[in-house]
Design an enzyme around this catalytic site. Sequence first.
Site, PDB file in Angstrom:
ATOM      1  N   GLU A 199      -2.396   9.213   8.154  1.00 26.00           N
ATOM      2  CA  GLU A 199      -3.599   8.857   8.098  1.00 26.00           C
ATOM      3  C   GLU A 199      -4.124   8.668   9.531  1.00 26.00           C
ATOM      4  OE1 GLU A 199      -5.509   6.861   4.502  1.00 26.00           O
ATOM      5  OE2 GLU A 199      -5.631   5.368   5.848  1.00 26.00           O
ATOM      6  N   HIS A 206      21.010  16.346  -3.023  1.00 29.19           N
ATOM      7  CA  HIS A 206      21.163  17.088  -4.220  1.00 29.19           C
ATOM      8  C   HIS A 206      19.784  17.665  -4.569  1.00 29.19           C
ATOM      9  CE1 HIS A 206      25.367  15.620  -5.011  1.00 29.19           C
ATOM     10  NE2 HIS A 206      24.594  14.728  -4.355  1.00 29.19           N
ATOM     11  N   LYS A 218     -14.158  10.231  -0.408  1.00 26.16           N
ATOM     12  CA  LYS A 218     -14.955   9.043  -1.451  1.00 26.16           C
ATOM     13  C   LYS A 218     -16.288   9.608  -1.415  1.00 26.16           C
ATOM     14  CE  LYS A 218     -12.449   5.034   0.124  1.00 26.16           C
ATOM     15  NZ  LYS A 218     -12.397   3.819   0.989  1.00 26.16           N
TER      16      LYS A 218
HETATM   17  O1  PA5 Z   1      -5.712   2.821   5.378  1.00 27.60           O
HETATM   18  C1  PA5 Z   1      -6.724   2.902   5.252  1.00 27.60           C
HETATM   19  O2  PA5 Z   1      -7.799   2.291   5.812  1.00 27.60           O
HETATM   20  C2  PA5 Z   1      -7.196   3.076   3.615  1.00 27.60           C
HETATM   21  O3  PA5 Z   1      -6.192   3.852   3.278  1.00 27.60           O
HETATM   22  C3  PA5 Z   1      -7.471   2.290   2.736  1.00 27.60           C
HETATM   23  O4  PA5 Z   1      -6.670   1.202   2.784  1.00 27.60           O
HETATM   24  C4  PA5 Z   1      -7.958   2.366   1.608  1.00 27.60           C
HETATM   25  O5  PA5 Z   1      -8.902   3.512   1.391  1.00 27.60           O
HETATM   26  C5  PA5 Z   1      -8.355   1.279   0.544  1.00 27.60           C
HETATM   27  O6  PA5 Z   1      -9.496   0.738   1.179  1.00 27.60           O
HETATM   28  P1  PA5 Z   1      -9.803  -0.741   0.527  1.00 27.60           P
HETATM   29  O7  PA5 Z   1      -8.876  -1.711   1.124  1.00 27.60           O
HETATM   30  O8  PA5 Z   1     -11.084  -1.106   1.691  1.00 27.60           O
HETATM   31  O9  PA5 Z   1     -10.293  -0.684  -0.670  1.00 27.60           O
END
Ligand code: PA5
Length: 530
Positions: A322, A351, A455
């Site tokens: 990410e 394995h 989203k």
């Molecule tokens: O690392 C990130 O920014 C994302 O993976 C968020 O953690 C994830 O989308 C969840 O977001 P939030 O904590 O606003 O619910």
Amino acid sequence: MSIKTDWNNFQKLFFHDTETGLSLDVSRMGLDENFFAAMEKPMRKAFQDMAELERGAIANPDENRMVGHYWLRNSALAPSEELRREIDETFHKVLEFAAKVHEGEIRPERAERFTRVLSIGIGGSALGPEFVSSALETAQDPMKIHFFDNTDPEGIDHVLDEIGDDLPRTLCVVISKSGGTKETRNGMLEAQNAYDRLGLHFGRHAVAVTGKGSQLSKYAEANQWLAQFPMWDWVGGRTSELSAVGLLPAALQGFDIDDLIKGAAACDILTREHVIAKNPAALLALAWYKGSEGKGAKDMVILPYADRLMLFSRYLQQLIMESLGKAKDLSGNQVNQGLTVYGNKGSTDQHAYVQQLRDGVNNFFVTFIAVLKDRRGPSMEVEEGITTGDFLSGFWQGTRQALTESGRASMLISIPEVNAFTIGVLIALYERAVGFYASLININAYHQPGVEAGKKAAGKILELQKRVAEALKESGKAMKADELANHIGHDDPEAVFHVARHLAANSRLGVTADNLGAEARFVYDKKFDY
Ligand code: PA5
């Protein structure tokens, strides 16, 4: 690149730190003197970028934010008195809240004590707590943890079944930095519904970890939840394990969060070093750069030989992919950068896919992770003079050797044992390596436009679903997906097919189908409209 064992090169490159017990060997990654010479200048820039980031520069320009996860383990570094106070206060509030829960001072509506935690969150608000829990949990913990980390109804039911009659003794920790993430909102509503069915007031069993003024924060306030803990815009989701996001679940499980923080702080000190050979995060970032040609050309396989570290690869998958998987660099050039991460644990994976690693396509580099102390107590011998732990050690060494012999790059990280301190060290090591690597390839590691796009796309599909259901109801006609798309003026019959099929398969909103293939005819049937 030439991959071989070479004692002199090993000694030259082997990093070991006595205080943290962390070791790193990148000698089988093909890093030669020419490479180090070529990377000296970019690495200097990476050190400088990191120093500015730690001083509070806007290191996330797209979102115009500071990046402050390093301040969480040394609040003195935070750029203002207000932030320093908030960090320290939150840490103490977490400790105090967990102690009161354990002592029964904060108690459920109809029981003496909370004995379980249901953590509700996703992505950066779930993966850290899940990893730390699986690394540190024991049968003696004061509270057992469960997770809703998706919007999958079957998954939710499965977790609720596991909790079973203990729901009245379960504390829900709802974690969302933005406070508006639908998966988390849905999980929270499903949990609330389960408490409602027992006639219990959800708010008396719930706490929130979220940003100030978020939807979740307002909801928690309006519904008299037990407490709220802050998330700050200068902490990214995937680097939030050492904020209340990770500390609260960990403290409730009885883990030593002070040690978690101390481990990370000790690793931060190590990785602020500007001499490359003495900085394990710099060595790691350079090894990634060499291993993937600085453009994600090869995948990173994470192979910890320790069951407790199995979720580390999943945690790192998010932290690394990410952060680094970006379309454009900081100068606006199209680069489509990234670094693919996968893995589970050894020797189990020997394995499974390790066959391909040794003999198949050479499109990866492996990080072996060894835990030197394999058990807290004594071990029986499974063969003369040999324990199960000896086998585990023999397996990683043997597998690494076999990979080296077939020219496959690998590195080794070792820690003395798995405990809160060393988990803190590992988290901080990879956070810093990601930051350095992002500088080397000139990308913003701290935003996630792809996640936001996903989203929004889901929102459009749910809109379409409403239109499809209404159109079938109003028309009363049986229609194939293309006819239905035509009817509502939508240009993508495949999208219409999937939403109609989903509704029919779940007997929802009155939508039925004569079959579930591409030729299916969908029709409204009042019997199923509930
Ligand atoms: O690392 C990130 O920014 C994302 O993976 C968020 O953690 C994830 O989308 C969840 O977001 P939030 O904590 O606003 O619910």
